[in-house]
Design an enzyme around this catalytic site. Structure first.
Site, mmCIF file in Angstrom:
data_model
loop_
_atom_site.group_PDB
_atom_site.id
_atom_site.type_symbol
_atom_site.label_atom_id
_atom_site.label_comp_id
_atom_site.label_asym_id
_atom_site.label_seq_id
_atom_site.Cartn_x
_atom_site.Cartn_y
_atom_site.Cartn_z
ATOM 1 N N LYS A 114 0.848 -1.187 0.000
ATOM 2 C CA LYS A 114 0.000 0.000 0.000
ATOM 3 C C LYS A 114 0.886 1.239 0.000
ATOM 4 C CE LYS A 114 -3.537 2.423 2.630
ATOM 5 N NZ LYS A 114 -4.553 2.308 3.685
ATOM 6 N N ARG A 135 -10.811 9.868 2.281
ATOM 7 C CA ARG A 135 -10.657 10.501 3.604
ATOM 8 C C ARG A 135 -11.819 11.459 3.869
ATOM 9 N NH1 ARG A 135 -4.020 11.119 3.306
ATOM 10 N NH2 ARG A 135 -3.652 8.876 3.095
ATOM 11 N N LYS A 193 1.312 9.987 5.564
ATOM 12 C CA LYS A 193 1.443 8.624 6.070
ATOM 13 C C LYS A 193 2.725 7.958 5.568
ATOM 14 C CE LYS A 193 -3.572 8.083 6.727
ATOM 15 N NZ LYS A 193 -4.731 7.162 6.664
ATOM 16 N N LYS A 202 -2.283 -1.447 -3.774
ATOM 17 C CA LYS A 202 -3.144 -0.273 -3.655
ATOM 18 C C LYS A 202 -2.317 1.002 -3.710
ATOM 19 C CE LYS A 202 -6.135 1.883 -0.291
ATOM 20 N NZ LYS A 202 -6.537 1.913 1.077
ATOM 21 N N SER A 219 -10.432 5.608 -4.282
ATOM 22 C CA SER A 219 -11.390 6.706 -4.424
ATOM 23 C C SER A 219 -10.976 7.736 -5.463
ATOM 24 C CB SER A 219 -11.591 7.374 -3.059
ATOM 25 O OG SER A 219 -10.350 7.804 -2.524
ATOM 26 N N TYR A 246 -15.378 1.030 -6.368
ATOM 27 C CA TYR A 246 -16.660 1.700 -6.121
ATOM 28 C C TYR A 246 -17.577 1.558 -7.333
ATOM 29 C CZ TYR A 246 -13.795 3.432 -2.391
ATOM 30 O OH TYR A 246 -12.961 3.483 -1.302
#
Ligand code: PBG
Length: 331
Positions: A200, A210, A223, A254, A280, A319
């Protein structure tokens, strides 16, 4: 003028009709390749649009059940739950993450009872419950690894207890797969699968997510001390190898589309069940361009999903799952 010499191979021969094109098609996408990520929130009868993800809504548990039924009807095998947590229950110690009555765990139990055929996947990371927005526990500005792993184990056990079929650790702490696997074995949850977010990346493509889980405001900084550097590829293989050795059943890369090379390397190197997450930001880009009339949204959706199969993935979290499955059903 000299005639052009006949080419030995006319590749266009096999592209000249739908029948011939179908005969030689190498990979195909089916609804069974899809995992549908959904956002859960409290309330009854709620469908709350997410501005940065047109067409995606936060759903209250009653509407999650409807989504589960829809997925089952479309042949989508799994739903992945992400909670939108009320800011009032977020703390720096994140104990809501392993509350048996938290939103995710209530949704798991309700979904298991109402739509037993669908596999339920969860996310394991502290960010939805963390007042500081990070996936791990933060002390004096540092994200603590081993203390976070202890918290993640409690979170995993609560989700397994609630009836989750597939746990998805997305936090990128070291050692969490082994710790979760041995805790599951110890607690009699031998049948619970782990789909590790093994590779990731620290990506800008998570922005809309988020917003969706209400973590954008809380997160300070980035991150990068736990998620991967987008420049690295060998490291992804070492992470996948480590997670498989520690007891992951399946692994994930990802984001998706910018990292198809990683999907291919992972599949070729290990042959393990390999998934990609079309995140997303990838979804938002396709939707936004389609809304502007700049691309054909349906065609771009299907092409983007098929690309994951070509890259060696066994499936993809997207999605687009219900829209794509509906289109496949229609013909
Ligand atoms: C949280 C988590 C993230 C996503 C899935 N789980 C966001 C992050 O790491 O900041 C992103 C999914 C998406 O963008 O669709 N651990």
């Amino acid at each position: 003028m000299q005639p052009v010499a006949s080419p030995a191979h006319r590749f266009r021969r096999l592209r000249q009709s739908p029948a011939l094109r179908a005969m030689v098609q190498e990979v195909a996408l089916t609804p069974a390749d899809l995992i549908w990520p959904v956002f859960v929130r409290d309330g009854v009868g709620v469908r709350e649009p997410i501005a940065s993800m047109p067409g995606v809504e936060r759903l209250s548990i009653d509407n999650i059940l409807r989504a589960g039924e829809e997925a089952a009807g479309l042949g989508i095998p799994a739903i992945c739950l992400f909670p939108y947590t009320d800011p009032s229950v977020k703390t720096v110690t994140c104990e809501e993450a392993w509350n048996p009555e938290n939103l995710t765990n209530r949704a798991i139990r309700a979904l298991k009872a109402a739509v037993p055929d669908i596999a339920i996947m969860t996310d394991i990371a502290l960010d939805p419950y963390n007042a500081l927005g990070h996936d791990g526990l933060v002390v004096d500005g540092t994200i603590l690894n081993d203390e976070t792993v202890e918290a993640l184990v409690k979170m995993a056990l609560a989700q397994a207890e609630a009836g989750a079929d597939i746990l998805g650790p997305s936090d990128m702490m070291d050692g969490r797969i082994g710790a979760i696997r041995s805790a599951l074995e110890g607690a009699g949850h031998q049948g619970v699968a782990i789909l590790s977010y093994a590779a990731k990346y620290a990506s800008a493509f998570y922005g809309p997510f988020r917003d969706a889980v209400g973590a954008s405001g809380a997160l300070k900084g980035d991150k990068k001390t736990y998620q991967m550097n987008p420049a690295n590829s060998d490291e992804a293989l070492r992470l996948v190898e480590r997670d498989l050795r520690e007891g992951a059943d399946m692994v994930m890369v990802k984001p998706g589309m910018p990292y198809l090379d990683i999907c291919r390397r992972v599949k070729d190197a290990f042959g393990a069940p390999t998934f990609a997450y079309q995140v997303s930001g990838e979804y938002a880009m396709i939707r936004a361009a389609a809304q502007n009339g700049w691309i054909d949204g349906e065609k771009a959706m299907m092409e983007s999903l098929l690309a994951f199969k070509r890259a060696g993935c066994d499936g993809v979290l997207s999605y687009f799952a219900p829209a794509a499955a509906r289109l496949m059903r229609a013909g």
